[in-house]
Each structure stands twice: as C-alpha cells, then as structure tokens.
Design a protein around this motif. Structure first.
Motif, PDB file in Angstrom:
ATOM      1  N   ASN A  81      -7.718   4.162  -3.585  1.00  0.00           N
ATOM      2  CA  ASN A  81      -8.644   4.543  -2.510  1.00  0.00           C
ATOM      3  C   ASN A  81      -9.697   3.460  -2.259  1.00  0.00           C
ATOM      4  OD1 ASN A  81      -7.240   6.911  -2.182  1.00  0.00           O
ATOM      5  ND2 ASN A  81      -8.673   8.143  -3.344  1.00  0.00           N
ATOM      6  N   SER A 119      -9.548  11.324  -7.475  1.00  0.00           N
ATOM      7  CA  SER A 119      -9.187  10.614  -6.252  1.00  0.00           C
ATOM      8  C   SER A 119      -8.907  11.514  -5.056  1.00  0.00           C
ATOM      9  CB  SER A 119      -7.972   9.721  -6.513  1.00  0.00           C
ATOM     10  OG  SER A 119      -6.875  10.498  -6.934  1.00  0.00           O
ATOM     11  N   HIS A 169       0.812   5.429  -0.010  1.00  0.00           N
ATOM     12  CA  HIS A 169       0.036   6.660   0.158  1.00  0.00           C
ATOM     13  C   HIS A 169       0.803   7.799  -0.518  1.00  0.00           C
ATOM     14  CE1 HIS A 169      -2.615   9.605   2.037  1.00  0.00           C
ATOM     15  NE2 HIS A 169      -1.520  10.341   2.149  1.00  0.00           N
ATOM     16  N   ASP A 228       0.862  -1.173   0.000  1.00  0.00           N
ATOM     17  CA  ASP A 228       0.000   0.000   0.000  1.00  0.00           C
ATOM     18  C   ASP A 228       0.900   1.225   0.000  1.00  0.00           C
ATOM     19  OD1 ASP A 228      -2.361  -1.476   0.060  1.00  0.00           O
ATOM     20  OD2 ASP A 228      -2.358  -1.573   2.245  1.00  0.00           O
ATOM     21  N   ASP A 267       8.535   9.875  -3.509  1.00  0.00           N
ATOM     22  CA  ASP A 267       8.222   8.806  -2.561  1.00  0.00           C
ATOM     23  C   ASP A 267       9.154   7.619  -2.782  1.00  0.00           C
ATOM     24  OD1 ASP A 267       6.504   6.079  -2.237  1.00  0.00           O
ATOM     25  OD2 ASP A 267       5.960   7.520  -0.664  1.00  0.00           O
ATOM     26  N   ARG A 323      -3.051   0.448  -3.834  1.00  0.00           N
ATOM     27  CA  ARG A 323      -2.632  -0.935  -3.559  1.00  0.00           C
ATOM     28  C   ARG A 323      -1.934  -1.391  -4.828  1.00  0.00           C
ATOM     29  NH1 ARG A 323      -5.683  -4.760   0.127  1.00  0.00           N
ATOM     30  NH2 ARG A 323      -4.515  -3.405   1.501  1.00  0.00           N
ATOM     31  N   HIS A 368      -5.278  13.164  -1.119  1.00  0.00           N
ATOM     32  CA  HIS A 368      -4.567  12.033  -0.522  1.00  0.00           C
ATOM     33  C   HIS A 368      -5.027  10.760  -1.212  1.00  0.00           C
ATOM     34  CE1 HIS A 368      -2.797  14.441   2.655  1.00  0.00           C
ATOM     35  NE2 HIS A 368      -3.951  15.103   2.682  1.00  0.00           N
ATOM     36  N   VAL A 369      -4.080  10.022  -1.781  1.00  0.00           N
ATOM     37  CA  VAL A 369      -4.401   8.852  -2.590  1.00  0.00           C
ATOM     38  C   VAL A 369      -3.712   7.621  -2.014  1.00  0.00           C
ATOM     39  CG1 VAL A 369      -4.251   7.850  -4.900  1.00  0.00           C
ATOM     40  CG2 VAL A 369      -4.647  10.299  -4.636  1.00  0.00           C
ATOM     41  N   GLU A 370      -4.502   6.585  -1.796  1.00  0.00           N
ATOM     42  CA  GLU A 370      -3.972   5.315  -1.294  1.00  0.00           C
ATOM     43  C   GLU A 370      -4.014   4.312  -2.443  1.00  0.00           C
ATOM     44  OE1 GLU A 370      -2.233   3.062   1.653  1.00  0.00           O
ATOM     45  OE2 GLU A 370      -2.979   5.093   1.950  1.00  0.00           O
ATOM     46  N   ARG A 401       0.475  12.004  -1.829  1.00  0.00           N
ATOM     47  CA  ARG A 401      -0.254  13.258  -1.744  1.00  0.00           C
ATOM     48  C   ARG A 401      -0.159  13.923  -3.109  1.00  0.00           C
ATOM     49  NH1 ARG A 401       1.137  18.700   0.881  1.00  0.00           N
ATOM     50  NH2 ARG A 401      -0.942  19.611   1.005  1.00  0.00           N
TER      51      ARG A 401
END
Length: 146
Positions: free
Chosen positions: A69, A88, A15, A13, A56, A95, A91-93, A17
């Motif tokens: 998300n 989205s 995360h 996962d 990241d 997988r 803040h985007v999560e 921004r």
C-alpha cells in the motif's frame, strides 16, 4: 505507488483482496531476520493453497515484496512488516520484485537464486576442524596418562 526508485521489468504491482483467511501467503526476512545473504528484504516463503494469492497466481514463493500500500518494506524488522500486512485493510496493493529464473543445463524451470547464509562446505570444514582438535586433545591426554 510512489517512492520506489527505478522501475524494472521484474517489478510488478499486484492487487489482492483480503479473504476470510487473509492474503494467502507467508513472509520471511527483515533486518533482524535476514533470509537472503546481503539482503534484509521481505520475501514470500509460502503461497497457501486456495488462498487469495494462489487464486490470483502472480505472486510466487521467492518473490521480494518491496512495498505494501505504498509503504516501503526496506530496512524494516520482520514483526514491523507483519504488522503492516495485518493492518493493510481489505484491498492490498503489493509492489513485488519477481524472482529471477535460474537456468541450469538448459532447464527452463525457475528457482529462486538465494545463497544460504552459511555454506555447506564451510559448515563441513568447521565440523572436520573441530573433530580434529578434539581428537588431538584426546590423544595427547591418553599419552600423558600412559
């Protein structure tokens, strides 16, 4: 994120921004534009330098995005996936199924293991066959004219 069956060690996962220029990567794939043979998933095609994903550092070209998300991307058209990314939020999560390293002659460099939809040999064989047919028809035509 719920709804994803078995969790593999290759599934992570991430995360992110959303920055001023977006999330900092491009995607390919979908049921209408398959990128990988026998897999209609959504894949990362490019990580933009100085983008959020590059800063990241965990998302890599060739990674398969399973969900955004909590919304699964399986069996979606390319433009549906793009719309999900666009809407989205800040803040985007994600997988993500990480690409598997391919070791060739002991190399430790990892490369995506994807098969092209048309093999080079198959394309070459079709081209040679078509050339042979054209040559046969042309020579037959010349003989009739002589």
């Amino acid at each position: 994120m719920n709804g994803v069956p078995h969790r593999s060690p290759n599934v992570v996962d991430i995360h992110l921004r959303r920055g001023a220029k977006g999330l900092g990567f491009n995607i390919v794939g979908g049921v209408d534009q398959p990128y990988v043979v026998n897999d209609n998933g959504i894949f990362v095609s490019k990580i933009k330098q100085d983008g959020e994903a590059a800063m990241d550092g965990r998302l890599q070209e060739g990674d398969k995005i399973l969900a955004i998300n909590g919304i699964m991307l399986a069996d979606r058209k390319h433009n549906e996936a793009v719309d999900l990314f666009r809407t989205s939020g800040e803040h985007v999560e994600l997988r993500v199924l990480k690409k598997l390293p391919v070791h060739m002659n002991g190399s430790t460099e990892s490369q995506p293991h994807f098969e092209p939809s048309v093999s080079s040999r198959g394309l070459l064989a079709a081209l040679v066959g078509a050339t042979a047919i054209v040559a046969f028809i042309y020579l037959r035509h010349l003989r009739k004219m002589a």
